[in-house]
Design a protein around this motif. Structure first.
Motif, PDB file in Angstrom:
ATOM      1  N   CYS A  37     -45.914   8.562  31.607  1.00 32.34           N
ATOM      2  CA  CYS A  37     -44.610   7.972  31.310  1.00 32.34           C
ATOM      3  C   CYS A  37     -44.502   6.565  31.914  1.00 32.34           C
ATOM      4  N   ASP A  38     -44.211   5.590  31.055  1.00 29.08           N
ATOM      5  CA  ASP A  38     -44.041   4.201  31.491  1.00 29.08           C
ATOM      6  C   ASP A  38     -42.607   3.876  31.893  1.00 29.08           C
ATOM      7  N   ASP A  39     -41.650   4.692  31.453  1.00 28.88           N
ATOM      8  CA  ASP A  39     -40.242   4.346  31.620  1.00 28.88           C
ATOM      9  C   ASP A  39     -39.632   4.800  32.943  1.00 28.88           C
ATOM     10  N   TYR A  40     -40.119   5.911  33.516  1.00 27.74           N
ATOM     11  CA  TYR A  40     -39.503   6.476  34.714  1.00 27.74           C
ATOM     12  C   TYR A  40     -40.552   6.815  35.756  1.00 27.74           C
ATOM     13  N   GLU A  41     -40.123   6.776  37.023  1.00 23.58           N
ATOM     14  CA  GLU A  41     -40.990   7.220  38.102  1.00 23.58           C
ATOM     15  C   GLU A  41     -41.110   8.732  38.078  1.00 23.58           C
ATOM     16  N   THR A  42     -42.242   9.245  38.506  1.00 24.02           N
ATOM     17  CA  THR A  42     -42.430  10.675  38.718  1.00 24.02           C
ATOM     18  C   THR A  42     -42.035  10.953  40.169  1.00 24.02           C
ATOM     19  N   ILE A  43     -41.152  11.929  40.380  1.00 15.70           N
ATOM     20  CA  ILE A  43     -40.648  12.178  41.730  1.00 15.70           C
ATOM     21  C   ILE A  43     -40.785  13.646  42.115  1.00 15.70           C
ATOM     22  N   THR A  44     -40.737  13.888  43.419  1.00 13.59           N
ATOM     23  CA  THR A  44     -40.623  15.236  43.988  1.00 13.59           C
ATOM     24  C   THR A  44     -39.340  15.263  44.807  1.00 13.59           C
ATOM     25  N   THR A  45     -38.379  16.084  44.417  1.00 19.02           N
ATOM     26  CA  THR A  45     -37.104  16.153  45.129  1.00 19.02           C
ATOM     27  C   THR A  45     -37.259  16.974  46.409  1.00 19.02           C
ATOM     28  N   LEU A  46     -36.828  16.396  47.527  1.00 15.71           N
ATOM     29  CA  LEU A  46     -36.791  17.132  48.797  1.00 15.71           C
ATOM     30  C   LEU A  46     -35.510  17.944  48.884  1.00 15.71           C
ATOM     31  N   PHE A  47     -34.376  17.285  48.648  1.00 15.81           N
ATOM     32  CA  PHE A  47     -33.100  18.002  48.629  1.00 15.81           C
ATOM     33  C   PHE A  47     -32.084  17.227  47.803  1.00 15.81           C
ATOM     34  N   GLN A  48     -31.093  17.966  47.298  1.00 13.11           N
ATOM     35  CA  GLN A  48     -29.945  17.397  46.611  1.00 13.11           C
ATOM     36  C   GLN A  48     -28.746  18.242  47.011  1.00 13.11           C
ATOM     37  N   ASN A  49     -27.993  17.774  48.006  1.00 14.33           N
ATOM     38  CA  ASN A  49     -26.892  18.532  48.598  1.00 14.33           C
ATOM     39  C   ASN A  49     -25.557  18.026  48.094  1.00 14.33           C
ATOM     40  N   GLY A  50     -24.741  18.933  47.563  1.00 12.93           N
ATOM     41  CA  GLY A  50     -23.373  18.580  47.243  1.00 12.93           C
ATOM     42  C   GLY A  50     -22.591  18.356  48.524  1.00 12.93           C
ATOM     43  N   LEU A  51     -21.747  17.316  48.544  1.00 11.56           N
ATOM     44  CA  LEU A  51     -20.968  16.985  49.731  1.00 11.56           C
ATOM     45  C   LEU A  51     -19.498  17.318  49.494  1.00 11.56           C
ATOM     46  N   ASP A  52     -18.969  18.277  50.264  1.00 15.03           N
ATOM     47  CA  ASP A  52     -17.538  18.574  50.170  1.00 15.03           C
ATOM     48  C   ASP A  52     -16.714  17.416  50.719  1.00 15.03           C
TER      49      ASP A  52
END
Length: 199
Positions: A37-52
Motif C-alpha cells: 500500500c502506497d497511500d497509508y502507513e502499516t501500523i500495530t496498535t498498542l492501545f486505543q483507550n476511550g477517555l471519560d
C-alpha cells in the motif's frame, strides 16, 4: 499466534504471537510485516483507550501526559515505557517508531443506524512500520497494572526472557524464570532448536 495474509485491495502480511510469562508480563512479537500500500502507513496498535474525562493521563518515559489534544512521534533509542489510560505499561524496544495521540476521534458505527457517524475522546498509541514495509517486525512487552519493579526490569538488560527466533517461519522465546520455552511454528521446515529440530 496467527498469520495474517490479506489480499483484497492491497496485500498485507504479518506473523504475530503473544506469550504470557510466569512473571506476569506479556511479550508480543511480530515479524514478516509487509504491505504494497502506497497511500497509508502499516501500523500495530498498542492501545486505543476511550477517555471519560480528557484529564485522564497517559505516560511516556516515566512522565505523565494529560494535555488534550496532543500528538507525539518519536523513534526509540533505548527501551521506553509507555503507559495507557487504564494503568497498564508497554515497554518498547530500541528502533520502534512510536506515535502517541490524545484527541477527538470520529468514526462510523457499522452495527447501528446505517453507518451513523460517532465520535469520542481517545488516547491511542501505535507503532508505525511505514508505507510499503517489507519484512518489518516489532517486539514489545505489556505489564498489566504497570508494576514498577517489572517495568524497571524490562528497561534493564536482563528482562528474564530471551527471544531465540523471530522470523517468517517461527517465533521462539525462552523464559529464564521457569526455564521453559515457547515455540510457534508458522510453517513447516527446519527449526534447528535443541527441543525441536524440524516440523
Amino acid at each position: 499466534a496467527f498469520v495474517l495474509n490479506q489480499g483484497a485491495r492491497e496485500t498485507l502480511t504479518a506473523r504475530k504471537s503473544a506469550y504470557a510469562m510466569a512473571s506476569g508480563i506479556i511479550v508480543c512479537l511480530g515479524s514478516d510485516i509487509s504491505s504494497d500500500c502506497d497511500d497509508y502507513e502499516t501500523i500495530t496498535t498498542l492501545f486505543q483507550n476511550g477517555l471519560d474525562e480528557r484529564t485522564v493521563p497517559v505516560a511516556l518515559g516515566g512522565s505523565t501526559i494529560a494535555g488534550f489534544p496532543m500528538s507525539r512521534t518519536l523513534t526509540t533509542t533505548d527501551p521506553l515505557e509507555v503507559g495507557d489510560a487504564y494503568g497498564n505499561a508497554y515497554v518498547l524496544q530500541p528502533g520502534a517508531s512510536l506515535h502517541l495521540e490524545r484527541s477527538r476521534q470520529q468514526s462510523r458505527h457499522d452495527k447501528k443506524d446505517g453507518l451513523r457517524q460517532t465520535e469520542g475522546d481517545f488516547a491511542t498509541a501505535w507503532l508505525s512500520h511505514g508505507k510499503r514495509p517489507d519484512g518489518a517486525s516489532y517486539h514489545y512487552t505489556i505489564v498489566p497494572g504497570a508494576d514498577a519493579q517489572l517495568v524497571q526490569r524490562l528497561l534493564s538488560e536482563d528482562p528474564d526472557y530471551t527471544i531465540r527466533r523471530q522470523d517468517r517461519q517461527a517465533h521462539i522465546i525462552e523464559d529464564s524464570l521457569t526455564r521453559s520455552t515457547a515455540i510457534v511454528a508458522f510453517e513447516g521446515g527446519l527449526l534447528n532448536h535443541e527441543l525441536i529440530h524440524a516440523i
